[in-house]
Write a protein that holds these residues in place. Structure first.
Motif, PDB file in Angstrom:
ATOM      1  N   TYR A 118       0.843  -1.206   0.000  1.00 20.65           N
ATOM      2  CA  TYR A 118       0.000   0.000   0.000  1.00 20.65           C
ATOM      3  C   TYR A 118       0.879   1.257   0.000  1.00 20.65           C
ATOM      4  O   TYR A 118       0.626   2.216  -0.745  1.00 20.65           O
ATOM      5  CB  TYR A 118      -0.924   0.004   1.214  1.00 20.65           C
ATOM      6  N   ALA A 119       1.915   1.252   0.833  1.00 19.37           N
ATOM      7  CA  ALA A 119       2.805   2.413   0.912  1.00 19.37           C
ATOM      8  C   ALA A 119       3.508   2.652  -0.420  1.00 19.37           C
ATOM      9  O   ALA A 119       3.626   3.799  -0.882  1.00 19.37           O
ATOM     10  CB  ALA A 119       3.835   2.210   2.022  1.00 19.37           C
ATOM     11  N   ALA A 120       3.947   1.568  -1.059  1.00 24.04           N
ATOM     12  CA  ALA A 120       4.641   1.700  -2.340  1.00 24.04           C
ATOM     13  C   ALA A 120       3.718   2.278  -3.402  1.00 24.04           C
ATOM     14  O   ALA A 120       4.098   3.182  -4.154  1.00 24.04           O
ATOM     15  CB  ALA A 120       5.176   0.344  -2.788  1.00 24.04           C
ATOM     16  N   GLU A 121       2.498   1.760  -3.455  1.00 21.12           N
ATOM     17  CA  GLU A 121       1.577   2.137  -4.527  1.00 21.12           C
ATOM     18  C   GLU A 121       0.863   3.457  -4.283  1.00 21.12           C
ATOM     19  O   GLU A 121       0.313   4.037  -5.224  1.00 21.12           O
ATOM     20  CB  GLU A 121       0.550   1.017  -4.723  1.00 21.12           C
ATOM     21  N   ASN A 122       0.880   3.923  -3.050  1.00 21.67           N
ATOM     22  CA  ASN A 122       0.159   5.159  -2.741  1.00 21.67           C
ATOM     23  C   ASN A 122       1.071   6.282  -2.262  1.00 21.67           C
ATOM     24  O   ASN A 122       0.994   7.396  -2.767  1.00 21.67           O
ATOM     25  CB  ASN A 122      -0.928   4.880  -1.691  1.00 21.67           C
ATOM     26  N   ILE A 123       1.933   5.983  -1.309  1.00 26.18           N
ATOM     27  CA  ILE A 123       2.799   7.047  -0.774  1.00 26.18           C
ATOM     28  C   ILE A 123       3.926   7.367  -1.752  1.00 26.18           C
ATOM     29  O   ILE A 123       4.096   8.514  -2.177  1.00 26.18           O
ATOM     30  CB  ILE A 123       3.341   6.647   0.608  1.00 26.18           C
ATOM     31  N   TYR A 124       4.715   6.346  -2.132  1.00 18.29           N
ATOM     32  CA  TYR A 124       5.827   6.600  -3.036  1.00 18.29           C
ATOM     33  C   TYR A 124       5.351   7.091  -4.394  1.00 18.29           C
ATOM     34  O   TYR A 124       5.909   8.024  -4.964  1.00 18.29           O
ATOM     35  CB  TYR A 124       6.676   5.334  -3.204  1.00 18.29           C
ATOM     36  N   ALA A 125       4.315   6.464  -4.910  1.00 14.43           N
ATOM     37  CA  ALA A 125       3.818   6.840  -6.235  1.00 14.43           C
ATOM     38  C   ALA A 125       3.341   8.285  -6.276  1.00 14.43           C
ATOM     39  O   ALA A 125       3.435   8.953  -7.309  1.00 14.43           O
ATOM     40  CB  ALA A 125       2.686   5.905  -6.646  1.00 14.43           C
ATOM     41  N   GLY A 126       2.862   8.798  -5.153  1.00 19.09           N
ATOM     42  CA  GLY A 126       2.311  10.144  -5.114  1.00 19.09           C
ATOM     43  C   GLY A 126       3.309  11.233  -4.782  1.00 19.09           C
ATOM     44  O   GLY A 126       2.945  12.414  -4.704  1.00 19.09           O
ATOM     45  N   MET A 127       4.557  10.875  -4.604  1.00 16.55           N
ATOM     46  CA  MET A 127       5.572  11.877  -4.246  1.00 16.55           C
ATOM     47  C   MET A 127       5.897  12.794  -5.417  1.00 16.55           C
ATOM     48  O   MET A 127       5.772  12.414  -6.581  1.00 16.55           O
ATOM     49  CB  MET A 127       6.860  11.169  -3.801  1.00 16.55           C
ATOM     50  N   ASP A 128       6.328  14.017  -5.089  1.00 21.53           N
ATOM     51  CA  ASP A 128       6.796  14.940  -6.120  1.00 21.53           C
ATOM     52  C   ASP A 128       8.048  14.367  -6.780  1.00 21.53           C
ATOM     53  O   ASP A 128       8.811  13.621  -6.156  1.00 21.53           O
ATOM     54  CB  ASP A 128       7.140  16.303  -5.510  1.00 21.53           C
ATOM     55  N   ASN A 129       8.279  14.763  -8.031  1.00 21.19           N
ATOM     56  CA  ASN A 129       9.443  14.263  -8.756  1.00 21.19           C
ATOM     57  C   ASN A 129      10.757  14.588  -8.051  1.00 21.19           C
ATOM     58  O   ASN A 129      11.690  13.788  -8.059  1.00 21.19           O
ATOM     59  CB  ASN A 129       9.464  14.817 -10.178  1.00 21.19           C
ATOM     60  N   ASP A 130      10.839  15.770  -7.447  1.00 20.40           N
ATOM     61  CA  ASP A 130      12.062  16.154  -6.744  1.00 20.40           C
ATOM     62  C   ASP A 130      12.359  15.195  -5.596  1.00 20.40           C
ATOM     63  O   ASP A 130      13.517  14.834  -5.355  1.00 20.40           O
ATOM     64  CB  ASP A 130      11.955  17.580  -6.192  1.00 20.40           C
ATOM     65  N   VAL A 131      11.321  14.788  -4.888  1.00 21.66           N
ATOM     66  CA  VAL A 131      11.492  13.846  -3.776  1.00 21.66           C
ATOM     67  C   VAL A 131      11.895  12.476  -4.312  1.00 21.66           C
ATOM     68  O   VAL A 131      12.792  11.820  -3.773  1.00 21.66           O
ATOM     69  CB  VAL A 131      10.199  13.741  -2.941  1.00 21.66           C
ATOM     70  N   LYS A 132      11.245  12.044  -5.380  1.00 19.89           N
ATOM     71  CA  LYS A 132      11.586  10.763  -5.992  1.00 19.89           C
ATOM     72  C   LYS A 132      13.051  10.744  -6.431  1.00 19.89           C
ATOM     73  O   LYS A 132      13.784   9.772  -6.185  1.00 19.89           O
ATOM     74  CB  LYS A 132      10.683  10.485  -7.195  1.00 19.89           C
ATOM     75  N   GLU A 133      13.489  11.820  -7.066  1.00 13.01           N
ATOM     76  CA  GLU A 133      14.868  11.890  -7.548  1.00 13.01           C
ATOM     77  C   GLU A 133      15.858  11.891  -6.388  1.00 13.01           C
ATOM     78  O   GLU A 133      16.937  11.284  -6.480  1.00 13.01           O
ATOM     79  CB  GLU A 133      15.059  13.132  -8.414  1.00 13.01           C
ATOM     80  N   SER A 134      15.489  12.542  -5.299  1.00 12.28           N
ATOM     81  CA  SER A 134      16.359  12.565  -4.117  1.00 12.28           C
ATOM     82  C   SER A 134      16.532  11.160  -3.542  1.00 12.28           C
ATOM     83  O   SER A 134      17.645  10.742  -3.198  1.00 12.28           O
ATOM     84  CB  SER A 134      15.776  13.502  -3.064  1.00 12.28           C
TER      85      SER A 134
END
Length: 211
Positions: A118-134
């Motif tokens: 659930y966390a992977a599909e909802n929390i991580y997926a919904g992060m801003d691109n800057d956060v994902k890249e970090s």
């Protein structure tokens, strides 16, 4: 397969240097390269989601193609291979597979697995691109260091490269748009030792309880 060298950890970290001259006649066998990569994937990552991806370039013509993209650094042509460390901006999509494997191995319960999915599909997926890249950059740094230490333990040398045209690399090597190019790592057998370097004294970089 080459003879595996397994010196103690202190020797490995002390002898690892950035090497920029390689013996072009030495080619690392595919089986041994896979072993190095497998060692590297034991590195930690955020929620164990493992966002790293590798493009191993060991074809001579492709290394020639990479050479100008990497600012004409000569070791690109001499090394056994250049490993492009990439980050998958959709890495969370592997969550269900990873956590199902963890449950099957007995490392987590079904309830915990579902919570992580659930966390992977909802929390991580919904992060801003800057956060994902970090997140990707941190995890890619961890696995890159582990890769270089594994290479050294087997008698090979490496040099990480950030000085290359990432836009051109992505274009010329047809990297999917959801992959982030983080760094290149040349790997091979040193033809000359890496240049000795110094490190700041510990009192310049480490603080206890407050800065």
């Amino acid at each position: 397969m080459s003879t595996v060298i397994k010196p103690d950890f202190q020797t490995v970290i002390q002898e690892r240097h950035s090497v920029r001259q390689y013996d072009p006649s030495v080619k690392i066998p595919r089986e041994e390269m896979e072993a190095i990569l497998k060692d590297a994937t034991l590195a930690p990552s955020s929620s164990n989601l493992q966002p790293w991806r590798f493009l191993v370039i060991d074809d001579a013509e492709l290394l020639k193609k990479l050479h100008p993209i990497a600012n004409n650094q000569e070791h690109v042509l001499q090394a056994s291979a250049v490993i492009a460390v990439l980050g998958d901006l959709k890495w969370y999509e592997k969550g269900e597979k990873i956590y199902s494997m963890s449950e099957e191995a007995g490392y987590m319960t079904e309830e915990v697995k579902q919570r992580f999915i659930y966390a992977a599909e909802n929390i991580y997926a919904g992060m801003d691109n800057d956060v994902k890249e970090s997140i990707i950059d941190v995890d890619a740094g961890l696995i890159s260091m582990q890769l270089m230490l594994s290479a050294r333990s087997r008698g090979y040398d490496t040099v990480p490269m950030g000085g290359y045209n990432k836009v051109k690399f992505v274009e010329e090597f047809h990297i999917p748009s959801h992959y982030r190019s983080v760094m290149l790592i040349a790997i091979g057998k040193a033809a000359a030792p890496g240049r000795p370097t110094v490190r700041l004294p510990l009192e310049d970089v480490a603080f206890w309880n407050e800065i």
